[in-house]
Design a protein around this motif. Structure first.
Motif, PDB file in Angstrom:
ATOM      1  N   UNK A  81      41.206  40.201  35.076  1.00 15.42           N
ATOM      2  CA  UNK A  81      41.416  40.108  36.533  1.00 15.42           C
ATOM      3  C   UNK A  81      42.757  40.702  36.925  1.00 15.42           C
ATOM      4  N   UNK A  82      43.797  40.341  36.209  1.00 20.38           N
ATOM      5  CA  UNK A  82      45.134  40.833  36.547  1.00 20.38           C
ATOM      6  C   UNK A  82      45.206  42.354  36.401  1.00 20.38           C
ATOM      7  N   UNK A  83      44.586  42.880  35.358  1.00 20.18           N
ATOM      8  CA  UNK A  83      44.575  44.332  35.148  1.00 20.18           C
ATOM      9  C   UNK A  83      43.815  45.028  36.270  1.00 20.18           C
ATOM     10  N   UNK A  84      42.673  44.454  36.651  1.00 21.54           N
ATOM     11  CA  UNK A  84      41.868  45.050  37.727  1.00 21.54           C
ATOM     12  C   UNK A  84      42.589  44.961  39.064  1.00 21.54           C
ATOM     13  N   UNK A  85      43.293  43.846  39.298  1.00 21.09           N
ATOM     14  CA  UNK A  85      44.057  43.698  40.540  1.00 21.09           C
ATOM     15  C   UNK A  85      45.153  44.745  40.628  1.00 21.09           C
TER      16      UNK A  85
END
Length: 383
Positions: free
Chosen positions: A278-282
């Motif tokens: 999630x953090x990478x995609x954000x």
């Protein structure tokens, strides 16, 4: 065609039929109806009537389609294959599969050759009537006289799986694989999905190997079909492997694939791994609304409302669409928690968060707070 008309081109009967179909697909059925009824009478012929009937069929508007068909009968139009096919679909959608069967017989008696789509509807009609033996017989007879489209076999496989006749389902899938056009990507994606439904991890991986050897490069849609399939058969190790393979080779980031992996990690209790995706995609601006729902619902299921609320607060950073608001179902789940736990203090910051997302007005806020207050008072009074 708009350009042609604007430049004074003379549209002929065939042009109007084609244009009618295009309008239906681009602007919707109501625009197509308006166009048809605005045509001069000389252009309201068998071709344009049949095309409008087909449009009703495509939009599943059985009532209007059958009314139009009666009008066509009154005008003594001689049915063609398009008209018969559309009529069979309309009867099927209207819950009258037996009339689809009689239409097929009428078509055959008139000397019009059926096509694969016709047989698809015929088989679908028998299935709707719970006449599986008859559907099998049609397919068996058809195999002797004409090439069969792979989708007829996959449809039968679907039915066999619903009846838990997995042996028959896999036999049908083998036949589909044998006759399908190997260059048609949708056929491979369907086989992945259906073998996954049957719980056959070995066949899922075999089909994936065949797909990869057929195409020089796998597209996102195939990776998506594969990760969904592996998720369905709960082959977690293979799922991780395919996800990592996709991560190292994609040309365009597809959040749908990442969401499947996120959900799989959460189901295994691997929250840190899910959060890392999630953090990478954000950071890349790639998250979507489904990412929000997957995390929020997971945390709500675990009664971790604080974490679910953090996800909701992060939503504006996760979802690029400026007009996004959480679904009514998700909001209701939060409110239900606050109401059931009599958490008057908790509902206030939650509603404030919804206001920031511009999806809760003053009236909605008051109602949510009032319901929680009432629940809290009932708890205190013991009633």
């Amino acid at each position: 065609m708009d350009w042609m008309e604007a430049h004074g081109a003379e549209l002929r009967l065939t042009h109007h039929a084609i244009r009618l179909d295009l309008i239906s697909k681009v602007h919707g059925i109501h625009a197509a109806e308006e166009y048809f009824w605005s045509l001069p009478d000389m252009f309201k012929s068998m071709k344009t009537y049949s095309c409008l009937l087909h449009c009703y069929s495509a939009h599943r508007m059985a009532d209007k389609g059958l009314v139009l068909y009666q009008k066509m009968k009154a005008m003594n139009f001689v049915p063609n294959r398009l008209m018969y096919n559309s009529l069979m679909v309309l009867y099927l959608k209207a819950g009258q599969p037996e009339k689809a069967l009689t239409t097929f017989e009428e078509m055959r008696k008139s000397g019009i050759m059926a096509e694969n789509f016709t047989y698809f509807i015929l088989i679908e009609s028998y299935i709707t009537m719970n006449a599986l033996d008859a559907a099998e017989k049609v397919l068996e007879e058809l195999q002797k006289v004409a090439p069969i489209h792979w989708s007829l076999y996959t449809r039968m496989a679907n039915i066999y799986m619903k009846l838990e006749q997995f042996g028959k389902a896999e036999a049908a899938l083998k036949k589909a694989e044998k006759v399908m056009n190997k260059a048609e990507l949708s056929s491979w994606d369907n086989l992945l999905r259906l073998y996954a439904r049957s719980g056959n991890s070995t066949e899922v991986k075999r089909i994936w190997g065949c797909l990869k050897s057929t195409f020089k490069k796998c597209l996102n849609r195939s990776y998506l079909a594969m990760v969904i399939a592996l998720s369905m058969v709960d082959d977690f190790d293979s799922l991780q492997q395919i996800f990592q393979e996709w991560q190292s080779s994609y040309e365009c980031y597809d959040m749908r694939i990442a969401n499947v992996m996120i959900k799989a990690y959460l189901n295994k209790g691997m929250i840190d791994e899910a959060e890392a995706i999630r953090q990478s995609a954000m950071a890349q601006g790639r998250c979507n609304k489904n990412t929000v729902y997957i995390f929020a619902e997971f945390y709500l299921d675990k009664s971790n409302v604080k974490a679910a609320l953090e996800i909701l607060r992060d939503a504006k950073n996760m979802v690029t669409a400026h007009d996004w608001v959480p679904s009514k179902e998700l909001v209701s789940r939060f409110l239900k928690h606050y109401e059931e736990s009599k958490d008057v203090d908790g509902v206030d910051p939650f509603c404030e968060g919804l206001k920031k997302l511009e999806c809760l007005d003053a009236k909605g806020y008051e109602e949510a707070l009032m319901r929680t207050d009432i629940a809290s008072l009932k708890s205190v009074s013991g009633s």
